[in-house]
Design a protein around this motif. Structure first.
Motif, short mmCIF file in Angstrom:
data_model
loop_
_atom_site.label_atom_id
_atom_site.label_comp_id
_atom_site.label_asym_id
_atom_site.label_seq_id
_atom_site.Cartn_x
_atom_site.Cartn_y
_atom_site.Cartn_z
N SER A 1 0.87 -1.18 0.00
CA SER A 1 0.00 0.00 0.00
C SER A 1 0.91 1.24 0.00
O SER A 1 2.06 1.18 0.41
CB SER A 1 -0.92 -0.01 1.22
OG SER A 1 -0.17 -0.15 2.39
N PHE B 1 -2.05 5.77 2.05
CA PHE B 1 -3.02 4.80 2.57
C PHE B 1 -3.72 5.35 3.83
O PHE B 1 -4.94 5.24 3.97
CB PHE B 1 -2.32 3.47 2.88
CG PHE B 1 -3.27 2.36 3.23
CD1 PHE B 1 -3.86 1.59 2.24
CD2 PHE B 1 -3.60 2.08 4.56
CE1 PHE B 1 -4.75 0.56 2.56
CE2 PHE B 1 -4.48 1.07 4.89
CZ PHE B 1 -5.06 0.30 3.88
N VAL C 1 -2.97 -4.68 6.87
CA VAL C 1 -2.73 -4.40 8.28
C VAL C 1 -3.96 -3.75 8.90
O VAL C 1 -4.42 -4.14 9.97
CB VAL C 1 -1.49 -3.48 8.45
CG1 VAL C 1 -1.29 -3.10 9.92
CG2 VAL C 1 -0.25 -4.17 7.91
N LYS C 2 -4.47 -2.78 8.19
CA LYS C 2 -5.71 -2.19 8.72
C LYS C 2 -6.73 -2.02 7.60
O LYS C 2 -6.36 -1.87 6.42
CB LYS C 2 -5.42 -0.88 9.44
CG LYS C 2 -5.23 0.32 8.59
CD LYS C 2 -5.14 1.54 9.50
CE LYS C 2 -5.09 2.79 8.65
NZ LYS C 2 -4.87 3.99 9.36
N GLN D 1 -14.10 4.99 -3.75
CA GLN D 1 -13.24 5.31 -4.88
C GLN D 1 -12.45 4.10 -5.38
O GLN D 1 -12.28 3.12 -4.66
CB GLN D 1 -12.30 6.46 -4.51
CG GLN D 1 -11.22 6.10 -3.52
CD GLN D 1 -10.35 7.30 -3.17
OE1 GLN D 1 -10.82 8.43 -3.01
NE2 GLN D 1 -9.06 7.06 -3.05
N GLY E 1 -9.76 1.50 -6.33
CA GLY E 1 -8.54 1.02 -5.68
C GLY E 1 -8.56 1.09 -4.17
O GLY E 1 -7.51 1.03 -3.53
N GLY F 1 -10.20 -1.02 -2.04
CA GLY F 1 -10.40 -2.28 -1.31
C GLY F 1 -11.84 -2.78 -1.23
O GLY F 1 -12.21 -3.46 -0.27
N GLU G 1 -8.88 -13.43 -5.85
CA GLU G 1 -8.95 -12.84 -4.50
C GLU G 1 -9.75 -13.76 -3.58
O GLU G 1 -9.38 -13.98 -2.42
CB GLU G 1 -9.63 -11.47 -4.56
CG GLU G 1 -8.78 -10.37 -5.20
CD GLU G 1 -7.59 -10.00 -4.34
OE1 GLU G 1 -6.47 -10.41 -4.72
OE2 GLU G 1 -7.76 -9.32 -3.32
N LYS H 1 -7.70 -16.65 -2.67
CA LYS H 1 -6.67 -16.25 -1.71
C LYS H 1 -7.24 -16.19 -0.29
O LYS H 1 -6.70 -16.80 0.64
CB LYS H 1 -6.13 -14.88 -2.13
CG LYS H 1 -5.19 -14.22 -1.16
CD LYS H 1 -4.66 -12.91 -1.72
CE LYS H 1 -5.56 -11.74 -1.38
NZ LYS H 1 -5.01 -10.46 -1.83
N GLU I 1 -19.01 -3.62 -9.75
CA GLU I 1 -19.26 -2.64 -10.81
C GLU I 1 -20.77 -2.59 -11.05
O GLU I 1 -21.26 -2.69 -12.18
CB GLU I 1 -18.51 -3.01 -12.10
CG GLU I 1 -17.03 -3.26 -11.93
CD GLU I 1 -16.23 -2.06 -11.42
OE1 GLU I 1 -16.74 -0.92 -11.51
OE2 GLU I 1 -15.13 -2.26 -10.91
N ASP J 1 -6.73 -4.58 -11.19
CA ASP J 1 -5.80 -4.15 -10.15
C ASP J 1 -4.42 -4.65 -10.53
O ASP J 1 -4.10 -5.82 -10.33
CB ASP J 1 -6.26 -4.76 -8.81
CG ASP J 1 -5.40 -4.31 -7.65
OD1 ASP J 1 -5.26 -3.09 -7.46
OD2 ASP J 1 -4.85 -5.18 -6.95
N ARG K 1 -7.15 3.04 -12.70
CA ARG K 1 -6.24 1.90 -12.83
C ARG K 1 -4.88 2.24 -12.24
O ARG K 1 -4.03 1.39 -12.06
CB ARG K 1 -6.05 1.49 -14.30
CG ARG K 1 -7.26 0.92 -15.03
CD ARG K 1 -8.07 -0.02 -14.21
NE ARG K 1 -9.21 0.64 -13.61
CZ ARG K 1 -9.73 0.31 -12.44
NH1 ARG K 1 -9.24 -0.65 -11.71
NH2 ARG K 1 -10.77 0.97 -11.96
N ARG L 1 -3.62 3.36 -6.84
CA ARG L 1 -4.44 2.43 -6.06
C ARG L 1 -3.84 2.14 -4.69
O ARG L 1 -2.63 2.16 -4.51
CB ARG L 1 -4.63 1.12 -6.84
CG ARG L 1 -5.35 1.37 -8.16
CD ARG L 1 -5.44 0.13 -9.01
NE ARG L 1 -6.34 -0.88 -8.47
CZ ARG L 1 -7.66 -0.84 -8.54
NH1 ARG L 1 -8.24 0.18 -9.14
NH2 ARG L 1 -8.40 -1.82 -8.04
N CYS L 2 -4.73 1.92 -3.77
CA CYS L 2 -4.33 1.49 -2.43
C CYS L 2 -3.32 2.44 -1.79
O CYS L 2 -2.33 2.03 -1.21
CB CYS L 2 -3.76 0.08 -2.53
SG CYS L 2 -3.74 -0.78 -0.96
#
Ligand SMILES: Nc1ncnc2c1ncn2[C@@H]1O[C@H](COP(=O)(O)OP(=O)(O)OP(=O)(O)O)[C@@H](O)[C@H]1O
Length: 691
Positions: free
Chosen positions: A229, A233, A274-275, A298, A300, A302, A349, A352, A412, A571, A596, A599-600
């Motif tokens: 990030s 962030f 982490v947060k 917005q 990117g 999360g 994702e 994961k 989306e 992403d 694009r 992000r993050c």
């Protein structure tokens, strides 16, 4: 034998005649580019197809073949006129009688594994029975004569001739796959795709798709690989959050408060989280509390984890069906998204976060072999990630049952519910499908960075009355970590692009264009200029699309020329730079495209070429978005914006941003009536070609 097994029989490969990452050049450009290396010249010997166009006949129009590394593509004289004129390369010809001769375009086609054959309703699978001169190996002639009602196909598979009554979006009812068109190339149809035969699905329905994507990596290190990030962030915490709806649950401040089980908690940590971001802080408890949600945050920031984590946690608590083979699978969650690449990303994702648990996510999307897809589904499926066409196909085949659905997620969501360009009919059909629990009996979750007001209203049809509306920042606002620059252009956009890219060195850059042909053209041009460039658009085979994305992700091709098919959700690490070579006609699209990058919490840059002749309708929306993201607004743009009469204030498609929950009646209303926007000339030209 079950019907889907037939798909395993002899099939026609859509890839015959294609080099792995190469394709013929567009007629009229005398050029060739590879999908990955930027070696623009090596195979150019046959790529200089002459452009062609017919104006008579029964409305047919197609493209010349795409023949392997030697093939050329029939050009597009009209659409590319200005560009080819600029280039001085337009060798196009026009044929008012529906007859004529072409050069490389057809020649390339014939040499490319029978692609581009001339057909008259002939064998759609191969085009072999067409009039293509398959043995025209030396490419000296390649001419053709066409009478009325005959057409030249772009390959035996694609773009074949259309009878004018066919499905313009998919070509499903036409002769061949006319391909996608317009700005959102994944949009199959204004009507439900499932109402029509799927060219990849049924017998006699068209060419079978043999592509099977490589399996995703199994090593833990790859599954959890992530980028860091960025420095901004923590600034997410300063963004204003508006939560409306009755009794919204309290936000969490840490992942510890999310009540995640040990496995999920570990996976979150291994993902480098982490947060939580604001949309996660608010979204996770809302979903965990069983509430329906329409969330806007917005680009990117999360959103994906905001819906995946509470869903997976619920499954861990309540249990899901064991993943085992069954002829019909009944997923507990269905996630839909508008593009293949995006849904695949969401699947990765989900996989994961579900790592090491009993929950099995599966992904299904078009462009890959149906039999393979079905086999993957039948192995067990708790979370189904799907694009709408393939989802309906599998439901129709009885492979997916809906009765156990507890969560329906529309990522989306504004695109998924867009009546003009989106999947609204498919979504209505899905919620009305036999077995699908009613909205009272399922949880429906919607996420996007943009929510035009009319879409918000319509979305309410899918949600329980007491749904929660969550807005992080301004609805429809651009990510403020993206430095936005608008450059006024005249006629030398390509040179400006080149200069820009040269100045940014090896920065990973996405260049957005409005049409598929422009994407090919610009990619070709950049390759000729020795820039490693690849492209993604709806006219490329799925294999090529995935290769292009992978080459871009790995940095092998630091420049990706893309149509709006890549505008949403993707992403990709280290995209430092987005260029709007052509501005989109919708401000929402602009917001997604520039998202694009940046992000993050990372910083990004977006440069947009503004052409006053075609982009004036967007001027006021741009001013609004720029100032909303604390960006400098050029004086000239302000002048254009405020002198432009007859344009809508914030969205040329006649939609206005909602500043917040429409139930509160708030919106950035303009004092001018909404107007339907005229498509940009480029998009109009694209339409013209396919119709
Ligand atoms: N809490 C977090 N901590 C660190 N990284 C995060 C966190 N949440 C998400 N990310 C990462 O941020 C990136 C962007 O997330 P994601 O793709 O979900 O954004 P998005 O809001 O869905 O964007 P878009 O609007 O473009 O679809 C991803 O790489 C994701 O892994």
């Amino acid at each position: 034998m079950d019907d889907w097994e037939e798909d395993q029989g002899p099939v026609v490969s859509c890839s015959s005649g294609f080099g792995l990452s190469s394709r013929g050049a567009d007629g009229g450009f005398k050029s060739f580019y590879t999908g990955s290396t930027g070696n623009g010249k090596a195979n150019n010997e046959d790529g200089d197809g002459g452009s062609w166009k017919t104006t008579a006949g029964d409305g047919f129009r197609g493209r010349g073949g795409r023949g392997g590394s030697r093939g050329g593509r029939g050009g597009f004289r009209n659409t590319f006129k200005s560009e080819t004129d600029e280039n001085g390369n337009d060798e196009g010809w026009k044929n008012g009688e529906g007859q004529g001769r072409g050069r490389g375009g057809f020649r390339g086609g014939f040499r490319g594994g029978f692609r581009g054959g001339f057909r008259e309703g002939g064998n759609e699978e191969t085009g072999k029975k067409g009039f293509g001169r398959e043995n025209d190996g030396n490419g000296t002639d390649g001419g053709w004569k066409g009478g009325e009602g005959r057409g030249i196909g772009r390959g035996g598979f694609r773009g074949g001739f259309r009878d004018g009554s066919g499905d313009e979006e998919t070509g499903k009812r036409g002769f061949g796959r006319g391909g996608f068109r317009g700005r959102n190339e994944e949009v199959f149809s204004k009507a439900s795709t499932a109402d029509k035969p799927d060219p990849e699905a049924g017998e006699n329905a068209g060419p079978k798709v043999v592509y099977v994507p490589p399996p995703p990596p199994e090593e833990e290190s790859s599954i959890f690989s992530h980028y860091a990030s960025g420095i901004n962030f923590d600034k997410y915490d300063d963004i204003l959050v508006d939560v409306s709806g009755s009794n919204p649950p309290k936000a969490i401040m840490t992942f510890d408060e999310a009540g995640l089980c040990e496995s999920l908690r570990k996976n979150v940590t291994k993902s480098g989280y982490v947060k939580p971001t604001p949309v996660q802080k608010h979204g996770i408890p809302i979903i965990s509390a069983g509430r329906d949600l329409m969330a806007c945050a917005q680009t990117g920031s999360g959103k994906t984890a905001a819906f995946l984590l509470p869903i997976l946690q619920r499954f861990m608590t309540d249990g899901v069906a064991a993943s085992k083979f069954s002829e019909i699978q009944e997923p507990e969650a269905i996630i839909v998204a508008p593009t293949r690449e995006l849904i695949n990303q969401i699947y990765l994702e989900a996989r994961k976060f579900a790592y090491g648990t009993c929950v099995r996510p599966v992904v299904v999307y078009g462009g890959i072999n149906t039999g393979y897809t079905i086999r993957e589904v039948l192995k067990g499926c708790n979370v189904l990630c799907a694009t709408p066409g393939r989802l309906h196909d599998l439901i129709g085949r009885g492979k997916i049952g809906l009765s156990k659905v507890r969560y329906l997620v529309l990522d989306e969501a504004d695109r998924m519910l867009d009546m003009d360009m989106g999947f609204e009919p498919d979504m209505r059909k899905l919620v009305g499908s036999p077995g699908m629990p009613s909205k009272e009996d399922r949880q429906t979750l919607m996420f996007s960075a943009t929510y035009p007001e009319d879409i918000q209203r319509m979305a309410a049809d899918f949600l329980k009355v007491d749904y929660i509306f969550l807005a992080v920042g301004v609805v429809g606002g651009a990510c403020s970590d993206v430095e936005q620059t608008i450059v006024q252009v005249t006629s030398t956009k390509r040179d400006q692009l080149l200069e820009l890219l040269r100045s940014t060195g090896n920065e990973r850059t996405m260049v957005f264009v409005e049409t598929k042909r422009s994407a090919d053209f610009i990619a070709t041009f950049l390759c000729q200029e020795k820039m490693s460039t690849t492209s993604i658009h709806g006219d490329r085979e799925q294999r090529e699309r995935e290769k292009a994305l992978s080459d871009f992700r790995t940095g092998q091709c630091p420049v990706l020329v893309a149509t709006s098919v890549a505008a949403r959700g993707l992403d990709i690490e280290q995209v430092q730079h987005v260029v709007n070579f052509d501005l989109p006609s919708s401000i929402d699209e602009y917001v997604h495209r520039i998202g694009r990058t940046g992000r993050c919490g990372n910083i990004g840059r977006a440069v947009s070429f503004f052409n006053p002749e075609s982009d004036t309708p967007l001027a006021r929306s741009l001013v609004k978005v720029l100032s909303g993201a604390q960006q400098e607004v050029p004086k000239w743009l302000e002048e254009i914006a405020f002198s432009a009469h007859g344009t809508t204030g914030f969205n040329p498609r006649g939609k206005v941003f909602a500043s917040t929950d429409t139930r509160k009646g708030g919106s950035f209303k303009t004092d001018e009536p909404p107007q339907a926007s005229a498509p940009s000339p480029a998009a109009a030209a694209d339409d013209e070609e396919w119709e």
